[in-house]
Design a protein around this motif. Structure first.
Motif, PDB file in Angstrom:
ATOM      1  N   LEU A 259      31.306  -8.004  32.287  1.00  0.00           N
ATOM      2  CA  LEU A 259      32.700  -8.533  32.549  1.00  0.00           C
ATOM      3  C   LEU A 259      33.025  -8.592  31.222  1.00  0.00           C
ATOM      4  O   LEU A 259      32.690  -8.036  30.376  1.00  0.00           O
ATOM      5  CB  LEU A 259      32.266  -9.953  32.903  1.00  0.00           C
ATOM      6  N   PRO A 260      34.920  -8.374  31.072  1.00  0.00           N
ATOM      7  CA  PRO A 260      35.023  -7.788  29.840  1.00  0.00           C
ATOM      8  C   PRO A 260      35.258  -9.245  28.801  1.00  0.00           C
ATOM      9  O   PRO A 260      35.648  -9.782  29.636  1.00  0.00           O
ATOM     10  CB  PRO A 260      36.845  -7.282  30.657  1.00  0.00           C
ATOM     11  N   LEU A 261      35.252  -8.504  27.943  1.00  0.00           N
ATOM     12  CA  LEU A 261      35.597  -9.736  26.507  1.00  0.00           C
ATOM     13  C   LEU A 261      37.004 -11.129  27.029  1.00  0.00           C
ATOM     14  O   LEU A 261      35.714 -12.002  27.007  1.00  0.00           O
ATOM     15  CB  LEU A 261      35.698  -8.916  25.402  1.00  0.00           C
ATOM     16  N   LYS A 262      37.750 -10.648  27.589  1.00  0.00           N
ATOM     17  CA  LYS A 262      38.942 -11.519  27.915  1.00  0.00           C
ATOM     18  C   LYS A 262      37.989 -12.897  29.354  1.00  0.00           C
ATOM     19  O   LYS A 262      38.650 -14.013  28.760  1.00  0.00           O
ATOM     20  CB  LYS A 262      39.714 -11.176  28.104  1.00  0.00           C
ATOM     21  N   GLN A 263      37.232 -12.034  30.279  1.00  0.00           N
ATOM     22  CA  GLN A 263      37.265 -13.036  31.325  1.00  0.00           C
ATOM     23  C   GLN A 263      35.765 -13.704  30.571  1.00  0.00           C
ATOM     24  O   GLN A 263      35.890 -15.097  31.551  1.00  0.00           O
ATOM     25  CB  GLN A 263      36.872 -11.915  32.161  1.00  0.00           C
ATOM     26  N   GLN A 264      35.267 -13.299  29.751  1.00  0.00           N
ATOM     27  CA  GLN A 264      33.744 -13.720  29.610  1.00  0.00           C
ATOM     28  C   GLN A 264      34.217 -15.580  28.495  1.00  0.00           C
ATOM     29  O   GLN A 264      33.960 -15.988  28.990  1.00  0.00           O
ATOM     30  CB  GLN A 264      33.048 -12.707  28.563  1.00  0.00           C
ATOM     31  N   ALA A 265      35.082 -15.226  28.088  1.00  0.00           N
ATOM     32  CA  ALA A 265      36.148 -16.433  27.227  1.00  0.00           C
ATOM     33  C   ALA A 265      36.421 -17.170  27.866  1.00  0.00           C
ATOM     34  O   ALA A 265      35.581 -18.421  28.201  1.00  0.00           O
ATOM     35  CB  ALA A 265      37.160 -15.257  26.397  1.00  0.00           C
ATOM     36  N   ALA A 266      36.849 -17.299  29.041  1.00  0.00           N
ATOM     37  CA  ALA A 266      37.893 -17.781  30.708  1.00  0.00           C
ATOM     38  C   ALA A 266      35.871 -18.258  31.342  1.00  0.00           C
ATOM     39  O   ALA A 266      35.928 -19.776  31.648  1.00  0.00           O
ATOM     40  CB  ALA A 266      38.808 -17.571  31.543  1.00  0.00           C
ATOM     41  N   LEU A 267      35.366 -18.168  31.240  1.00  0.00           N
ATOM     42  CA  LEU A 267      33.563 -17.933  32.065  1.00  0.00           C
ATOM     43  C   LEU A 267      33.344 -18.982  31.079  1.00  0.00           C
ATOM     44  O   LEU A 267      32.330 -20.233  31.886  1.00  0.00           O
ATOM     45  CB  LEU A 267      33.626 -17.070  32.278  1.00  0.00           C
ATOM     46  N   LEU A 268      32.995 -18.803  30.173  1.00  0.00           N
ATOM     47  CA  LEU A 268      32.217 -19.216  28.947  1.00  0.00           C
ATOM     48  C   LEU A 268      33.269 -20.960  28.547  1.00  0.00           C
ATOM     49  O   LEU A 268      32.301 -22.085  29.051  1.00  0.00           O
ATOM     50  CB  LEU A 268      32.359 -18.879  28.013  1.00  0.00           C
ATOM     51  N   ALA A 269      34.286 -20.777  28.834  1.00  0.00           N
ATOM     52  CA  ALA A 269      34.653 -22.341  28.833  1.00  0.00           C
ATOM     53  C   ALA A 269      34.945 -22.856  30.379  1.00  0.00           C
ATOM     54  O   ALA A 269      34.667 -24.180  29.964  1.00  0.00           O
ATOM     55  CB  ALA A 269      36.578 -22.148  28.996  1.00  0.00           C
ATOM     56  N   ALA A 270      35.070 -22.273  31.358  1.00  0.00           N
ATOM     57  CA  ALA A 270      34.977 -23.265  32.937  1.00  0.00           C
ATOM     58  C   ALA A 270      32.415 -23.851  32.382  1.00  0.00           C
ATOM     59  O   ALA A 270      32.434 -24.711  33.009  1.00  0.00           O
ATOM     60  CB  ALA A 270      34.491 -22.465  34.236  1.00  0.00           C
ATOM     61  N   LEU A 271      32.043 -23.349  31.952  1.00  0.00           N
ATOM     62  CA  LEU A 271      30.857 -22.944  32.201  1.00  0.00           C
ATOM     63  C   LEU A 271      30.633 -23.981  30.956  1.00  0.00           C
ATOM     64  O   LEU A 271      29.664 -25.812  31.896  1.00  0.00           O
ATOM     65  CB  LEU A 271      29.572 -21.886  31.941  1.00  0.00           C
ATOM     66  N   GLN A 272      30.772 -24.540  30.113  1.00  0.00           N
ATOM     67  CA  GLN A 272      31.090 -25.482  28.966  1.00  0.00           C
ATOM     68  C   GLN A 272      31.340 -26.979  29.430  1.00  0.00           C
ATOM     69  O   GLN A 272      30.921 -28.087  29.223  1.00  0.00           O
ATOM     70  CB  GLN A 272      32.215 -25.594  27.384  1.00  0.00           C
ATOM     71  N   ASN A 273      32.691 -26.731  30.203  1.00  0.00           N
ATOM     72  CA  ASN A 273      33.384 -28.135  30.441  1.00  0.00           C
ATOM     73  C   ASN A 273      32.741 -28.456  31.405  1.00  0.00           C
ATOM     74  O   ASN A 273      32.923 -29.512  32.408  1.00  0.00           O
ATOM     75  CB  ASN A 273      34.646 -27.734  29.971  1.00  0.00           C
ATOM     76  N   ARG A 274      31.954 -27.892  32.463  1.00  0.00           N
ATOM     77  CA  ARG A 274      31.909 -27.838  33.776  1.00  0.00           C
ATOM     78  C   ARG A 274      33.509 -27.934  34.790  1.00  0.00           C
ATOM     79  O   ARG A 274      34.352 -29.508  35.684  1.00  0.00           O
ATOM     80  CB  ARG A 274      31.072 -29.145  34.155  1.00  0.00           C
TER      81      ARG A 274
END
Length: 479
Positions: A259-274
């Motif tokens: 996963l590229p870094l840009k998509q990692q940021a989007a995934l992280l936000a989804a996991l944190q906020n549910r």
């Protein structure tokens, strides 16, 4: 213009029935009335009703609303997709709150204003449509999940290494902790993820998997979070993302290291906020999911090299489960080989067996493609064998094989691997005591490419690797 939709009005006052019918039939195609709540069941059996406007009191002088609650429960038990709006001449806040808690979509007090009643009914039809779509989606997801589950291989092992894996799965599955599964390609990471899901309290919900290496960067958010119609050029319809599909269940993200870094940021936000927000929408959707990730990459090293976010790594590996390579669990090979033999024999309607010598050869081979390679070898043997006895060595491209210095594995001509070919006569052996795994893997990959005349797809399949994993090895060894 009248809107498509069917509504049932239930009230013991004929004047109320006439007044509501005259109002609603100007706006909706089907308006049915009855003054007897005992007719409801028959009406619902005879035709599709989307919305019911239900009085709460039918007996004379009744003001408690308990009759309405009774019929509300009966309606939703018969058809949960129906949206019920309750009405009574004795409106109060507590009764309204109790009605909503009981499953009603709205509460209307008599006498009503036409604009308010129409607004409530319009919202009810919109809610009914959403419930129908969700019900359809749930059925589709469950059907897909069952179909995929039926095709899954079993997650097997009796070795001490696998027993440790099973013990960890048993402990972790009972929680909602995020799990990271690591291990070489072909070790069974998706099977482990599915085993975790089946052992969890979410086992009756969806198990959704996605290979992150196969997702286009441009479609990443659409694939995971969904999109609205018209959000981009090819968005011709609304699409539900994988996170929403997995709601209340588990989502498995494989090959996370790609996963590229840009998509990692989007995934992280989804996991944190549910929460996820479909592309083209401003409305966030809450999701309740179990996150299971997998990779054959060294993510700690990727963090040091700046290729992977450290905060995302912390988020996904509350519990890490490392799957051992097949060469470290040789005791499991007879169990696995027999399992795949029975599976593919049934699939291809063959009656075949493996000789003790061939089984010994399987147990001594180094299996760079791990369990996936073993399954592939057995399947090819079942398909290609001319007799009821499998010729394993012929399937893997060897006439006869010597493993680890023995000459009695199959009792015949001895062949081994060198840097130019997958198999050469043992008189041509070079570095036959070189057991460095990287060099063994490099020679094997090169041999597979040569055998398939440079066709990467066929070589990857022969090695039991995904195309992504194959390309990483080509780059690693500069092939």
């Amino acid at each position: 213009m009248k809107q498509a939709g069917s509504i049932l009005i239930v009230d013991d006052n004929p004047d109320i029935l006439i007044a509501v019918q005259l109002l609603l039939k100007q706006h909706y195609q089907t308006v049915i009335t009855t003054n007897n709540p005992f007719d409801i069941e028959q009406i619902l059996n005879e035709q599709k009703i989307e919305v019911i406007l239900l009085d709460m009191n039918f007996n004379h002088d009744a003001i408690s609303g308990q009759e309405g609650f009774y019929w509300l429960k009966k309606i939703l038990a018969q058809d949960p997709s129906i949206v019920v709006v309750l009405m009574t001449a004795y409106g109060d806040i507590q009764l309204a709150v109790d009605a909503i808690k009981a499953g009603a979509a709205d509460f209307v007090a008599k006498p009503w204003k036409n604009e308010q009643l129409l607004a409530s009914i319009t919202a009810a039809f919109s809610h009914a449509k959403d419930k129908q779509q969700l019900g359809k989606l749930t059925r589709q997801t469950q059907g897909l999940n069952q179909a995929l589950s039926g095709q899954k291989f079993e997650f097997l092992g009796k070795s001490s290494a696998m027993q440790r894996v099973f013990d960890t799965i048993e402990k972790a599955a009972k929680t909602d902790a995020n799990i990271l599964i690591t291990g070489e390609s072909g070790t069974g990471k998706e099977l482990a993820a599915h085993a975790i899901h089946l052992a969890s309290h979410r086992s009756d919900q969806a198990f959704i998997s996605l290979d992150m290496g196969s997702v286009s960067q441009n479609l990443f958010e659409s694939e995971l979070f969904g999109h609205k119609k018209g959000a981009f050029t090819d968005a011709k319809n609304d699409r539900v993302g994988r996170f929403e599909l997995a709601n209340n269940g588990s989502i498995f993200l494989d090959e996370l290291g790609n996963l590229p870094l840009k998509q990692q940021a989007a995934l992280l936000a989804a996991l944190q906020n549910r929460q996820v927000t479909p592309v083209g929408s401003s409305k966030a959707i809450n999701v309740n999911i179990r996150i299971i990730c997998a990779t054959n990459e060294n993510l700690a090293q990727a963090v040091q090299e700046g290729r992977f976010r450290q905060d995302l790594l912390y988020r996904i590996n509350t519990v890490e489960i490392r799957l051992p390579p097949l060469r470290d669990r040789l005791d499991d090979i007879p169990l696995l080989a027999q399992y795949y033999l029975e599976h593919f024999s049934h699939k291809y309607k063959r009656v075949v067996s493996i000789t003790p010598d061939d089984m010994k050869a399987l147990c001594q081979y180094h299996w760079p493609g791990n369990v996936r390679e073993l399954a592939h070898v057995i399947e090819r043997a079942v398909i290609l064998s001319d007799s009821d006895i499998l010729d394993v060595c012929a399937v893997v491209g060897l006439d006869k094989v010597e493993f680890e210095g023995t000459n009695n594995a199959l009792g015949g001509r001895l062949l081994t691997i060198n840097e130019d070919d997958a198999v050469v006569n043992n008189s041509e052996v070079k570095n036959d005591d070189d057991f460095n795994l990287d060099r063994v893997e490099q020679r094997t990959v090169r041999a597979a490419l040569k055998h398939h005349q440079g066709n990467v797809t066929k070589a990857a399949k022969a090695l039991g690797l995904t195309r992504g994993a194959m390309y990483r090895r080509l780059e690693k060894y500069d092939l």
